[in-house]
Write a protein that holds these residues in place. Structure first.
Motif: not given
Lengths: 252, 424
Positions: A86, A89-95, A100, A144-145, A157, B373, B376, B380, B382, B390, B394, B398, B401
């Motif tokens: 990308f 690249p996409v930020e994914i909080p919590g993963v 991933f 992630l990111n 990436e 999200h 993306y 990959r 998924i 997921m 997530a 958050e 944790e």
């Protein structure tokens, strides 16, 4: 490996056609560079190849290893070996990045009928890949990111690409936001993956990236069509003269 | 004294009054406790169960939602469960009756003894005019545990209170005094071992946190699919005390969980986190009333809600800052993922600030899963269903944790994953 045949595509739910009769063939082992001015449809092409649902193909076909992929969703295409690096690249909080990577690698293996990786094998593979790209392993424990710098995101990436071992790699402006050192690391990472059974589509604005990742073919995309195809010297010509001449010729 | 059912009461209210009249002869309590119970029941009988016309019950009209008042006895199948975190001191209440307890480094007694000797009477009164849960619980409560954590005690193993039932009614209360400087983790689990029989459970935890104590208190609610759960956590937070309060709802048909917290000591810090997993036909209401009553206290509250199917969620968050509670720092947020067209969530944050030198804020969001999200993850390889799971995970992980306690985080994540696997 990839044949794009008279492809027309628009943004879903609108009449805005962005790809207007695009033809492109990329062979296994080939590195094809796609260049073009802003708004010519470069990123859209990368999204359509990866299966993003915000775009709708209205006619034409995309064949990957002889098979149309238009009816496959993004996950199916990825499992068949299509990879998009990308631009943003996409930020994914919590993963967590590691989680991933593990799910992605194992889901792809599952889709291909292969056994899942054991945890020690997975961790070793990731550690080795990260070291080659000078990625701090600790960074991969973070979401992630999230909070990655521009350069870290691009390296992440390429790490994903190395770990997932795709057959068709689409790099969307991988050079944007990279300083010279990071550009070198990323390009080395890509070059290390070049192989006779893997093809690359490298989308870029600038010749600079192509000094590091030397293409076999260069294609100029303008208004949703490939208007000129040549060897690596075409990129130098564009760098020298800009797009105006080629666009002018195409219009005649 | 015998109370007569009022003809204007609903079937459930009538059954409630009859249940009281039937049970009163064997409810534990001395004369003071019995008269306190009578007063509470009388208030219930006069006012009925709260309706939407009472502001704090606007989104949870108990009068309409409580259709029946089940018989007292449930199935006699409850037994003590393994604790969420290995090595915990387990205090079990089975079908509303406190079992033997293993106490390691603290003192514990049965609440029924405090009722019998009258020492429980003073705190049996309702906490406020709209305290229907306090009234129901105070009328019917039979047992629970009284805990006292000595000053400066550092308990290495968590204390796990298990309240387990299978149908019927259970009304429990847990007065807990945590001594100054003590450090403790308490897990309060409400769990049904049979989901078929509709149960009615009320529970009040009455927690006093001493000066400088550091407490992690985790409430995990996993009632059965037909159960009504009326819970309340009351907290009196002392000076320089640090409380992490986590509230996880992962069960029940009709749930109201009230958090009534008073920062009564200067320098106290509250970290409040909530996860509400709502699906099917569930109605889950979390209502927070947080009083910053003295200067220099802080609180952060984060609630994450996911709603599937025809689930309905409610969050009411009231922060009150008293006139001399200068330098209060209070932040509240409530984020919701609505995952079906018929899912519903109501969020009502409220600030009532009388001091003039404070930092207070609140925010509420309601959204679907972010398409970027999802794309993306799919890009990959998924598959969509796994990618969605997921992302939902997530969203709640958050906040989990933030507990920063690995065995506890893992145990909660397992409960959340199991719920999502069943409902998502």
């Amino acid at each position: 490996m990839l044949e794009i045949i008279d492809l027309h595509a628009k943004i879903a739910d609108t009449e805005t056609e962005i790809i207007r009769g695009l033809n492109l063939t990329v062979k296994a082992g080939e590195v094809a560079a796609i260049m073009g001015p802003n708004g010519s449809g470069k990123s859209t092409l990368s999204y359509i190849l990866s299966g993003r649902e915000d775009y709708e193909v209205t006619s034409g076909d995309i064949r990957y290893n002889g098979e149309s992929i238009l009816e496959m969703d993004a996950a199916e295409r990825a499992a068949k070996g299509v990879f998009l690096a990308f631009q943003y690249p996409v930020e994914i909080p919590g993963v967590a990045t590691m989680q991933f990577l593990k799910v992605a690698m194992n889901e792809q293996r599952k889709a291909r009928g292969e056994a899942e990786l054991s945890t020690p094998d997975f961790i070793r593979t990731v550690k080795e890949g990260a070291a080659k790209l000078k990625i701090d392993y600790e960074m991969l424990k973070r979401p992630l990111n999230v909070g990655f710098s521009g350069g870290e995101k691009k390296r992440a990436e390429i790490l994903q690409m190395a770990l997932l071992e795709p057959k068709l790699c689409v790099l969307d402006e991988t050079d944007s936001g990279l300083d010279i050192d990071a550009l070198k690391i990323v390009s080395d990472g890509v070059n290390a993956l070049r192989s006779p059974d893997r093809a690359f589509i490298v989308i870029t604005h600038y010749q600079r990236l192509l000094e590091h990742i030397v293409p076999d073919t260069v294609h100029v995309l303008y208004k949703g069509q490939i208007i000129r195809t040549g060897g690596k010297e075409l990129a130098l010509e564009l760098e020298e003269n800009g797009y105006a001449d080629i666009i002018g010729e195409a219009a005649e | 004294m015998t109370l007569q059912a009022n003809t204007r009461l609903t079937a459930a209210e009538t059954a409630l009054v009859e249940a009281y009249n039937t049970q009163i002869s064997d409810l534990p309590g001395d004369a003071d406790v019995l008269s306190a119970r009578d007063r509470l029941l009388d208030d219930l009988k006069t006012g009925g169960l709260p309706t939407r016309r009472i502001e704090s019950w606007h989104y949870t009209d108990l009068k309409t939602l409580v259709k029946t008042w089940p018989a007292l006895e449930g199935a006699d199948t409850t037994k003590v469960l393994p604790p969420m975190v290995a090595g915990s001191s387990v205090l079990a209440v089975l079908q509303g009756k406190a079992d033997g307890a293993r106490a390691d480094g603290f003192t514990v007694s049965h609440y029924r003894d405090s009722l019998s000797d009258g020492s429980a009477a003073a705190r049996l009164a309702a906490a406020s005019d709209d305290d229907a849960i306090g009234r129901i619980n105070g009328s019917f409560v039979r047992d629970g545990f009284v805990l006292e954590i000595p000053a400066d005690a550092e308990l290495e193993a968590p204390v796990e209170i298990q309240s387990i039932h299978a149908g019927g009614q259970a009304h429990t209360r847990f007065p807990v005094k945590i001594g100054a400087g003590a450090k403790v983790v308490v897990i309060e689990r409400h769990i049904a071992t049979s989901g078929d029989e509709a149960a009615l459970v009320s529970s009040v935890s009455d927690i006093t946190v001493g000066e400088g104590a550091e407490v992690t208190w985790v409430v995990v609610q996993q009632q059965g699919a037909a159960d009504t759960f009326l819970g309340q956590v009351r907290v009196d937070l002392g000076a320089d005390a640090k409380l992490k309060l986590f509230n996880v709802n992962a069960g029940g048909k009709l749930v109201r969980q009230e958090l009534r917290i008073d920062a009564n000591g200067e320098g106290s810090e509250l970290t409040l986190r909530g996860v509400n997993l709502i699906g099917g036909e569930q109605h889950v209401d979390v209502t927070l009333v947080l009083g910053h009553n003295v200067p220099n206290t802080s609180s952060t509250d984060v609630f994450r809600n996911v709603v599937f199917d025809r689930g309905r969620g409610v969050f009411q968050g009231m922060i009150k800052v008293a006139i001399d509670a200068q330098k209060t720092d209070a932040k509240m947020s409530c984020n919701t993922l609505l995952l079906s067209d018929e899912a519903d969530f109501s969020a009502k944050p409220e600030l009532e600030i009388f001091a003039d030198d404070v930092v207070c804020g609140h925010g509420a969001t309601v959204a679907d899963i972010d398409d970027n999200h999802l794309y993306y993850l799919k890009a990959r390889g998924i598959p969509e269903n796994i990618a969605r799971a997921m992302l939902v995970n997530a969203f709640v992980a958050e906040v989990v944790e933030e507990l920063e306690d690995e065995p506890l985080v893992e145990a909660l994540e397992a409960i959340i994953s199991a719920w999502l696997a069943k409902h998502a």
